[in-house]
Design an enzyme around this catalytic site. Structure first.
Site, PDB file in Angstrom:
ATOM      1  N   ARG A   1     101.352 -45.612 -94.542  1.00 13.89           N
ATOM      2  CA  ARG A   1     100.796 -45.218 -93.144  1.00 13.89           C
ATOM      3  C   ARG A   1      99.445 -44.228 -93.314  1.00 13.89           C
ATOM      4  O   ARG A   1      99.756 -43.345 -93.957  1.00 13.89           O
ATOM      5  CB  ARG A   1     101.790 -44.542 -92.305  1.00 13.89           C
ATOM      6  CG  ARG A   1     101.565 -44.402 -90.891  1.00 13.89           C
ATOM      7  CD  ARG A   1     101.551 -45.946 -90.076  1.00 13.89           C
ATOM      8  NE  ARG A   1     103.041 -46.330 -89.900  1.00 13.89           N
ATOM      9  CZ  ARG A   1     103.025 -47.400 -89.488  1.00 13.89           C
ATOM     10  NH1 ARG A   1     102.409 -48.253 -89.523  1.00 13.89           N
ATOM     11  NH2 ARG A   1     104.620 -48.005 -89.199  1.00 13.89           N
TER      12      ARG A   1
ATOM     13  N   HIS B   1      95.182 -53.044 -89.851  1.00 14.24           N
ATOM     14  CA  HIS B   1      95.748 -52.316 -91.319  1.00 14.24           C
ATOM     15  C   HIS B   1      94.713 -52.921 -92.327  1.00 14.24           C
ATOM     16  O   HIS B   1      94.089 -54.093 -92.207  1.00 14.24           O
ATOM     17  CB  HIS B   1      97.070 -53.135 -91.698  1.00 14.24           C
ATOM     18  CG  HIS B   1      98.285 -52.998 -90.587  1.00 14.24           C
ATOM     19  ND1 HIS B   1      98.204 -51.837 -89.850  1.00 14.24           N
ATOM     20  CD2 HIS B   1      99.368 -53.645 -90.473  1.00 14.24           C
ATOM     21  CE1 HIS B   1      99.512 -51.941 -89.507  1.00 14.24           C
ATOM     22  NE2 HIS B   1     100.049 -52.789 -89.683  1.00 14.24           N
TER      23      HIS B   1
ATOM     24  N   CYS C   1     103.373 -57.730 -89.858  1.00 10.43           N
ATOM     25  CA  CYS C   1     101.845 -57.620 -89.515  1.00 10.43           C
ATOM     26  C   CYS C   1     101.050 -57.579 -91.063  1.00 10.43           C
ATOM     27  O   CYS C   1     100.055 -58.516 -91.125  1.00 10.43           O
ATOM     28  CB  CYS C   1     101.399 -56.455 -88.804  1.00 10.43           C
ATOM     29  SG  CYS C   1     102.596 -55.112 -88.877  1.00 10.43           S
TER      30      CYS C   1
HETATM   31  N1  LIG Z   1     102.813 -52.907 -83.303  1.00  8.52           N
HETATM   32  C1  LIG Z   1     102.554 -53.973 -84.036  1.00  8.52           C
HETATM   33  O1  LIG Z   1     101.518 -54.031 -84.939  1.00  8.52           O
HETATM   34  C2  LIG Z   1     103.615 -54.972 -84.325  1.00  8.52           C
HETATM   35  C3  LIG Z   1     103.261 -55.874 -85.278  1.00  8.52           C
HETATM   36  C4  LIG Z   1     104.235 -56.848 -85.739  1.00  8.52           C
HETATM   37  C5  LIG Z   1     105.369 -56.841 -85.102  1.00  8.52           C
HETATM   38  N2  LIG Z   1     105.808 -56.006 -84.179  1.00  8.52           N
HETATM   39  C6  LIG Z   1     107.120 -55.864 -83.324  1.00  8.52           C
HETATM   40  O2  LIG Z   1     107.009 -56.063 -82.248  1.00  8.52           O
HETATM   41  C7  LIG Z   1     108.032 -55.211 -81.531  1.00  8.52           C
HETATM   42  C8  LIG Z   1     107.459 -54.446 -80.262  1.00  8.52           C
HETATM   43  O3  LIG Z   1     106.458 -53.517 -81.023  1.00  8.52           O
HETATM   44  P1  LIG Z   1     105.475 -52.711 -80.065  1.00  8.52           P
HETATM   45  O4  LIG Z   1     104.458 -51.985 -81.098  1.00  8.52           O
HETATM   46  O5  LIG Z   1     104.955 -53.543 -79.107  1.00  8.52           O
HETATM   47  O6  LIG Z   1     106.390 -51.547 -79.816  1.00  8.52           O
HETATM   48  P2  LIG Z   1     106.311 -50.647 -78.299  1.00  8.52           P
HETATM   49  O7  LIG Z   1     104.839 -50.311 -77.923  1.00  8.52           O
HETATM   50  O8  LIG Z   1     107.126 -49.522 -78.619  1.00  8.52           O
HETATM   51  O9  LIG Z   1     107.034 -51.415 -77.315  1.00  8.52           O
HETATM   52  C9  LIG Z   1     108.459 -51.863 -77.060  1.00  8.52           C
HETATM   53  C10 LIG Z   1     108.577 -52.749 -76.084  1.00  8.52           C
HETATM   54  O10 LIG Z   1     110.084 -53.234 -76.103  1.00  8.52           O
HETATM   55  C11 LIG Z   1     110.784 -52.886 -74.852  1.00  8.52           C
HETATM   56  N3  LIG Z   1     112.197 -52.556 -75.290  1.00  8.52           N
HETATM   57  C12 LIG Z   1     112.523 -51.683 -75.924  1.00  8.52           C
HETATM   58  N4  LIG Z   1     113.979 -51.805 -76.046  1.00  8.52           N
HETATM   59  C13 LIG Z   1     114.320 -52.883 -75.212  1.00  8.52           C
HETATM   60  C14 LIG Z   1     115.428 -53.208 -74.730  1.00  8.52           C
HETATM   61  N5  LIG Z   1     116.516 -52.938 -75.166  1.00  8.52           N
HETATM   62  N6  LIG Z   1     115.586 -54.415 -73.754  1.00  8.52           N
HETATM   63  C15 LIG Z   1     114.339 -54.596 -73.469  1.00  8.52           C
HETATM   64  N7  LIG Z   1     113.184 -54.312 -73.738  1.00  8.52           N
HETATM   65  C16 LIG Z   1     113.099 -53.381 -74.462  1.00  8.52           C
HETATM   66  C17 LIG Z   1     110.137 -51.851 -74.073  1.00  8.52           C
HETATM   67  O11 LIG Z   1     110.237 -51.708 -72.918  1.00  8.52           O
HETATM   68  P3  LIG Z   1     110.346 -50.390 -72.148  1.00  8.52           P
HETATM   69  O12 LIG Z   1     108.954 -49.985 -71.649  1.00  8.52           O
HETATM   70  O13 LIG Z   1     111.354 -50.636 -71.177  1.00  8.52           O
HETATM   71  O14 LIG Z   1     110.722 -49.081 -73.181  1.00  8.52           O
HETATM   72  C18 LIG Z   1     108.656 -52.051 -74.699  1.00  8.52           C
HETATM   73  O15 LIG Z   1     107.908 -53.142 -73.676  1.00  8.52           O
HETATM   74  C19 LIG Z   1     108.810 -54.562 -82.726  1.00  8.52           C
HETATM   75  O16 LIG Z   1     109.906 -55.456 -82.866  1.00  8.52           O
HETATM   76  C20 LIG Z   1     107.915 -54.533 -83.720  1.00  8.52           C
HETATM   77  O17 LIG Z   1     108.574 -54.344 -85.012  1.00  8.52           O
HETATM   78  C21 LIG Z   1     104.814 -55.051 -83.894  1.00  8.52           C
END
Ligand SMILES: NC(=O)c1ccc[n+]([C@@H]2O[C@H](COP(=O)([O-])OP(=O)(O)OC[C@H]3O[C@@H](n4cnc5c(N)ncnc54)[C@H](OP(=O)(O)O)[C@@H]3O)[C@@H](O)[C@H]2O)c1
Length: 349
Positions: A247, A254, A142
């Protein structure tokens, strides 16, 4: 660039991580931008399999990724949008790609693979060509995305020699649990209670933490290394980049203080004019009326906001920029959907 997918009225889309911060925002943006979604398949872990999510006013049951066969959907899957962490992407992205659909992955799992493209549509859409072979496309970090959107038009005018960036990153970058952690700690401290750090490495309420992702042997964090390596890969140039990632207790968006040194003549005035005409950028830069980008204003919006553009008096052909963007939208979900829009675009459109 040629076509990626055959012409259809609607495309079948899987959202892996559909219950998460990024996944939920992807669904909102697919609806907002009227993406031609046919079948929608929301997937997550067994923890939330069976729960319901909403898309365009209709309820969908979340399915367990571990039991889903990407080759088994009638009509086939066209695109899978992954945002469920690196381990999940490493294991499942090749299975989805092997079933013939395009995977656009938000995790860091594939970003630095030589045969996987790392794409920001305003910067290097041509890199997508590579995905025709292996069907995996990586969405950058990001903090990197918002920075390269601002660097690219300047670099096209005069090549950039060096970038020094310090970030001020929102807790939403660490997912839904980190958002709750900031809210809970703030409430607890204001009520005279203790604040426990669980998701983030130290207390974030009323604090700043110079530590995002793990420390590497050279003293940088992996988040810093991602910004440095990914910037060079996306820009396709051997630019010297150094980063300090921090952070801060902000929920969404950001901010980045960026210092740039150019190979040749560049001034703040020239940079302001170039940025004002660039795709995806809004310049807000009026010190006389104390106008500059704020994370609170950028949250929920699509552009990359740039301000505080000024000459660096300590070094010729150098400038300072202040760059702000919604990390969950342009930093993740929006960038992914913009890539998906290129995949469904037809050459006569
Ligand atoms: N937040 C940001 O600004 C941002 C920016 C760029 C990239 N990312 C990337 O995007 C990804 C998700 O981030 P997020 O912020 O959305 O995290 P989050 O709010 O913690 O959500 C994680 C998601 O992944 C699912 N998940 C976790 N483990 C899994 C598994 N073993 N099998 C299937 N689904 C699984 C979770 O499902 P459950 O509901 O079942 O737990 C939930 O839907 C990460 O890789 C992160 O690095 C995030």
């Amino acid at each position: 660039m040629g076509e990626f997918l055959p012409r259809k009225d609607q495309y079948n889309i899987a959202v892996v991580g559909a219950t998460g911060t990024v996944g939920q925002t992807m669904l909102e943006i697919l609806a907002e931008r009227d993406f031609p979604v046919g079948e929608l398949v929301p997937l997550a872990s067994s923890r939330s399999a069976g729960s319901r999510i909403e898309f365009r006013g209709k309820g969908y049951v979340v399915r367990d990724l571990a039991n889903f066969d990407p080759a088994g959907l009638p009509g086939g899957l066209d695109i899978a949008l992954f945002s469920a962490g690196s381990g999940t992407s490493e294991e499942y992205a090749p299975r989805f790609a092997g079933a013939g659909c395009y995977v656009i992955d938000n995790s860091s799992a594939w970003r630095m693979h030589d045969d996987v493209c790392l794409v920001v549509p305003e910067v290097n859409p041509h890199a997508l060509e590579m995905a025709k072979k292996n069907h995996i496309i990586a969405n950058p970090n990001c903090s990197t995305i918002q920075m390269v959107v601002a660097l690219k038009p300047l670099h096209d005018a005069v090549p950039i020699k060096r970038v020094v960036v310090s970030t001020y990153q929102a807790v939403s970058g660490a997912g839904g649990r980190a958002i709750k952690e900031l809210a809970t700690q703030t409430r607890n401290l204001l009520s005279g209670n203790e604040a426990e750090a669980d998701v983030l490495p130290a207390r974030i309420a009323f604090n700043v933490i110079p530590h995002i992702d793990v420390f590497l042997d050279d003293g940088y964090t992996r988040e810093e290394r991602k910004m440095m390596d990914e910037t060079r890969k996306i820009m396709g140039a051997d630019i010297a980049v150094t980063a300090t990632t921090v952070r801060v207790p902000v929920f969404y968006s950001h901010s980045e203080a960026v210092n740039l040194t150019f190979e040749g003549f560049m001034t703040a005035e020239r940079a302001r004019n170039i940025l004002a005409q660039a795709d995806g950028i809004c310049v807000v830069d009026d010190p006389a009326s104390e106008d500059y980008p704020l994370p609170s204003d950028a949250a929920g919006t699509d552009p990359v906001w740039v301000g505080r553009i000024r000459d660096d008096d300590s070094c010729p052909d150098s400038l300072h920029l202040w760059i702000v963007a919604d990390n969950v939208r342009k930093g993740a979900a929006l960038n992914t959907i913009q890539i998906a829009e290129i995949l469904v675009r037809q050459s006569d459109e």
